[in-house]
Write an enzyme that holds these catalytic residues in place. Structure first.
Site, PDB file in Angstrom:
ATOM      1  N   ASN A   1       0.755  -1.307  -0.531  1.00 45.06           N
ATOM      2  CA  ASN A   1       0.421   0.250   0.127  1.00 45.06           C
ATOM      3  C   ASN A   1       1.011   1.177   0.103  1.00 45.06           C
ATOM      4  O   ASN A   1       2.218   1.209   0.936  1.00 45.06           O
ATOM      5  CB  ASN A   1      -1.223  -0.123   0.976  1.00 45.06           C
ATOM      6  CG  ASN A   1      -0.249   1.305   2.416  1.00 45.06           C
ATOM      7  OD1 ASN A   1      -0.933   1.697   2.663  1.00 45.06           O
ATOM      8  ND2 ASN A   1       0.028   0.111   3.386  1.00 45.06           N
ATOM      9  N   ALA A   2       0.145   1.940  -0.613  1.00 47.31           N
ATOM     10  CA  ALA A   2       0.981   3.226  -0.276  1.00 47.31           C
ATOM     11  C   ALA A   2      -0.248   4.742  -0.275  1.00 47.31           C
ATOM     12  O   ALA A   2      -0.934   5.978  -1.476  1.00 47.31           O
ATOM     13  CB  ALA A   2       1.875   3.624  -2.050  1.00 47.31           C
TER      14      ALA A   2
ATOM     15  N   CYS B   1       6.771   4.939   8.472  1.00 52.55           N
ATOM     16  CA  CYS B   1       6.002   5.061   7.439  1.00 52.55           C
ATOM     17  C   CYS B   1       6.805   4.919   5.956  1.00 52.55           C
ATOM     18  O   CYS B   1       7.602   6.016   5.973  1.00 52.55           O
ATOM     19  CB  CYS B   1       4.896   5.779   7.659  1.00 52.55           C
ATOM     20  SG  CYS B   1       3.957   5.367   5.668  1.00 52.55           S
TER      21      CYS B   1
ATOM     22  N   ILE C   1       6.364  -4.780  13.771  1.00 51.01           N
ATOM     23  CA  ILE C   1       7.073  -3.604  12.885  1.00 51.01           C
ATOM     24  C   ILE C   1       5.721  -3.602  11.959  1.00 51.01           C
ATOM     25  O   ILE C   1       4.808  -3.701  12.049  1.00 51.01           O
ATOM     26  CB  ILE C   1       7.939  -4.674  11.858  1.00 51.01           C
ATOM     27  CG1 ILE C   1       7.145  -5.834  11.327  1.00 51.01           C
ATOM     28  CG2 ILE C   1       9.207  -4.911  13.356  1.00 51.01           C
ATOM     29  CD1 ILE C   1       8.001  -6.373   9.885  1.00 51.01           C
ATOM     30  N   ASN C   2       6.559  -1.651  11.733  1.00 53.75           N
ATOM     31  CA  ASN C   2       5.418  -1.335  10.265  1.00 53.75           C
ATOM     32  C   ASN C   2       5.727  -2.056   8.578  1.00 53.75           C
ATOM     33  O   ASN C   2       6.556  -3.328   9.260  1.00 53.75           O
ATOM     34  CB  ASN C   2       6.287   0.246  10.709  1.00 53.75           C
ATOM     35  CG  ASN C   2       5.187   0.909   9.816  1.00 53.75           C
ATOM     36  OD1 ASN C   2       4.088   0.574   8.993  1.00 53.75           O
ATOM     37  ND2 ASN C   2       4.409   1.883  10.545  1.00 53.75           N
TER      38      ASN C   2
ATOM     39  N   GLY D   1       0.423  -8.183   5.336  1.00 57.93           N
ATOM     40  CA  GLY D   1       0.046  -9.334   5.624  1.00 57.93           C
ATOM     41  C   GLY D   1       1.305 -10.368   5.776  1.00 57.93           C
ATOM     42  O   GLY D   1       2.020 -10.215   6.383  1.00 57.93           O
TER      43      GLY D   1
ATOM     44  N   ASN E   1       4.802   6.996  15.182  1.00 57.74           N
ATOM     45  CA  ASN E   1       4.714   6.198  13.589  1.00 57.74           C
ATOM     46  C   ASN E   1       6.251   6.860  13.557  1.00 57.74           C
ATOM     47  O   ASN E   1       6.180   8.385  12.717  1.00 57.74           O
ATOM     48  CB  ASN E   1       3.879   6.296  13.064  1.00 57.74           C
ATOM     49  CG  ASN E   1       4.308   5.861  12.004  1.00 57.74           C
ATOM     50  OD1 ASN E   1       5.004   5.927  11.304  1.00 57.74           O
ATOM     51  ND2 ASN E   1       2.600   5.880  10.517  1.00 57.74           N
TER      52      ASN E   1
ATOM     53  N   THR F   1      -3.630  -5.759   8.394  1.00 56.37           N
ATOM     54  CA  THR F   1      -4.370  -6.697   7.121  1.00 56.37           C
ATOM     55  C   THR F   1      -4.877  -7.510   7.591  1.00 56.37           C
ATOM     56  O   THR F   1      -6.137  -7.657   6.842  1.00 56.37           O
ATOM     57  CB  THR F   1      -3.206  -7.045   6.418  1.00 56.37           C
ATOM     58  OG1 THR F   1      -2.559  -5.966   6.056  1.00 56.37           O
ATOM     59  CG2 THR F   1      -3.325  -7.470   5.079  1.00 56.37           C
TER      60      THR F   1
END
Lengths: 306, 255
Positions: A71-72, A131, A193-194, A219, A128, A268
């Site tokens: 994703n972005a 990202c 984790i991110n 995921g 955060n 996810t």
């Protein structure tokens, strides 16, 4: 009354179960209230908030990859003040812990958002610094030692009321180093984790699938990386760890606990099926009863090497 | 929720028509809504991971149907599911088409985009509308379910790009009558853009059913953003929640 085997405590705050929905995958919580009873969740980590409204990246923003997705989105959000006015009063009606994820384009902005959130009725802050989808802020802070130290300690100095969780980036060579810097800079807990920085290309057009070119991979595809990073972090710091990365069923949760997690976040999987977190809570309860384990927290860091 | 597959018919080399039994789903489904469907029957498989959005094609008693084409691994796995297999899907999602009464309406569908227009045509017929269907495809292999539309539509006009069925033309090229109260369209984006340009200034209401890649379908992931005009501004809308049906005159097709 029967004992609650699922209760956990993070920084003195009790959670009725260790299942928290991860920031960026659960909106402002309210979106899911039509589909599941969000009061059953241990907690909700609200979508990353910034000082001002952010409209995110251009489309396309998501692409599925084997056992995962990229994703972005670009940290699209309505801004901290609108969240407090419009969303928080609704969210407060539910019986669940509220963690607010936040970010800034500069250290000053991080501090400003944190100060605003420190004064409202939420349970914890989650900073955060990881990202991968925005040019300013985000990952630039989480992959540089000095910036990590500076942003975490600046925020910590300016908040008085709420525990501070730091969400770590996996996009570093040695996560132990960053975990230690966060602990030394005053972090009360770590979430790890991110997403992992990734890319996908359309072989017909030779163009990247995402308008941002790269995106964050999440995921089940990233679960082994996340488990390894939680394990390494657990060996390095004394503060609690919230494990995140590809959790889709109760077995994944148990694995994260054994690696060193005190709680977990579901990301996810919320997209795959909004009922998954509730199913995990029910399955965990059954697992603990069947195994005669009094409390899930006894599993934290119970890994056996040799 | 879950439901049992009643049939999963191959209609041509890439088109399939599936019927699923679920009284619970049927109770709430409106024309133009969509749902997220798990394309395989095994919970432990995580590839493909995400559910796929499909439009509600038709409702028959306790069952609903979908029309789909083979696109990738998800639809490939779906095409292999057998009768009586139990599959998992969401509630009906998003808004639907407006259902008007006693009007003269046009439906314009292209390829697999014909799907949501079938249930719509039933609802419009029940409300005493005069219905013209314009149905286009690349070739005869793209034109399906005509036997159903014959029961609901007053006029059916077909075109294919290779001339193998109906007129040899793009569907928007065979529209010569513009005397409609409302136009509904679903199909490839360039076709819908053409439909809007053909009818704008002639028909006030044009409803388009858009399709965007989406992860959740519930308004949380923000992966399916559509841009629409609101006064002098261009604003973002989520295709899944504020759509998938939008006012065609307000959609910004390219930024």
């Amino acid at each position: 009354m029967a004992k609650n085997r699922l209760e956990v405590e993070i920084c003195g705050i009790k959670f009725k179960n260790p299942i928290i929905t991860a920031s960026g995958t659960f909106g402002y919580g309210i979106e899911y209230s039509r589909f599941i009873d969000i009061s059953k969740l241990g907690g909700i980590s609200v979508k990353g908030l910034s000082l001002n409204e952010v409209s995110g990246n251009m489309m396309p923003r998501i692409i599925e990859t084997p056992a995962g997705m990229l994703n972005a989105i670009g940290l699209q959000n309505i801004g901290v003040n609108r969240f407090i006015e419009e969303k928080l009063p609704i969210l407060k009606k539910y019986d669940t812990r509220i963690i607010v994820n936040f970010w800034g384009k500069t250290i000053e902005e991080y501090v400003e958002v944190a100060k605003i959130l420190d004064s409202v009725d939420i349970d914890m802050l989650e900073i955060n610094i990881s990202c991968p989808n925005i040019k300013e802020g985000g990952i630039a802070f989480g992959t540089d030692h000095k910036m990590t130290e500076k942003v975490v300690s600046s925020v910590k100095k300016n908040i008085k009321n709420k525990p501070l969780i730091v969400k770590l980036s996996p996009n570093v060579t040695d996560i132990k180093l960053f975990a230690k810097i966060c602990e030394d800079s005053g972090a009360d807990a770590i979430s790890a984790i991110n997403t992992l920085l990734g890319m996908s290309i359309d072989i017909e057009t030779k163009k990247p699938h995402l308008s941002n070119i790269t995106g964050g991979l999440s995921g089940p595809a990233i679960k082994p990386v996340a488990v390894r990073m939680v394990y390494e972090t657990y060996k390095t710091v004394k503060i609690p760890i919230i494990g995140i990365g590809g959790i889709i069923n109760y077995k994944d949760v148990i694995e994260f606990f054994i690696a060193g997690s005190t709680a977990v976040q579901i990301g996810t999987a919320n997209f795959v099926d909004p009922e998954i977190p509730i199913k995990i809570i029910n399955d965990l309860k059954t697992y603990l009863e069947n195994k005669n384990i009094d409390k899930i927290s006894s599993l934290t860091g119970s890994i056996k090497i040799n | 929720m879950t439901g049992k597959i009643v049939f999963n018919k191959k209609l041509s080399d890439k088109y399939y028509y599936m019927k699923i039994e679920s009284p619970e789903f049927v109770k709430n489904a409106k024309p133009g809504q969509f749902f997220m469907l798990k394309t395989q029957s095994f919970d432990y498989l995580v590839d493909p991971l995400l559910r796929r959005p499909f439009g509600v094609c038709d409702i028959e008693e306790d069952c609903f149907t979908i029309l789909y084409t083979l696109v990738g691994k998800g639809t490939y796995l779906l095409s292999n599911l057998q009768t009586s297999t139990e599959i998992s899907f969401s509630n009906p999602l998003g808004n639907g088409f407006s259902i008007v009464k006693n009007k003269n309406v046009a439906l314009v569908g292209g390829g697999v985009g014909i799907a949501p227009l079938l249930y719509l045509s039933k609802a419009l017929k029940d409300n005493n509308n005069s219905i013209t269907l314009y149905y286009g495809g690349k070739s005869i292999g793209d034109i399906h379910l005509l036997e159903y539309f014959e029961n609901t539509c007053d006029y059916i006009k077909i075109s294919t790009e290779d001339g193998s069925l109906g007129e040899k033309a793009l569907i928007t090229d065979i529209i010569t009558n513009f005397d409609y109260d409302i136009v509904y369209t679903c199909g490839p984006k360039p076709m819908m853009k053409n439909v809007v340009s053909v009818f704008q200034d002639k028909v006030e209401n044009i409803e388009v059913s858009l399709d965007e890649r989406m992860a959740c379908g519930l308004g949380a992931c923000l992966g399916c953003i559509i841009y629409v005009k609101e006064g002098d501004n261009i604003v973002q809308k989520r295709c899944c929640v504020e759509g998938p049906v939008f006012d065609g005159n307000k959609v910004v097709w390219e930024l």
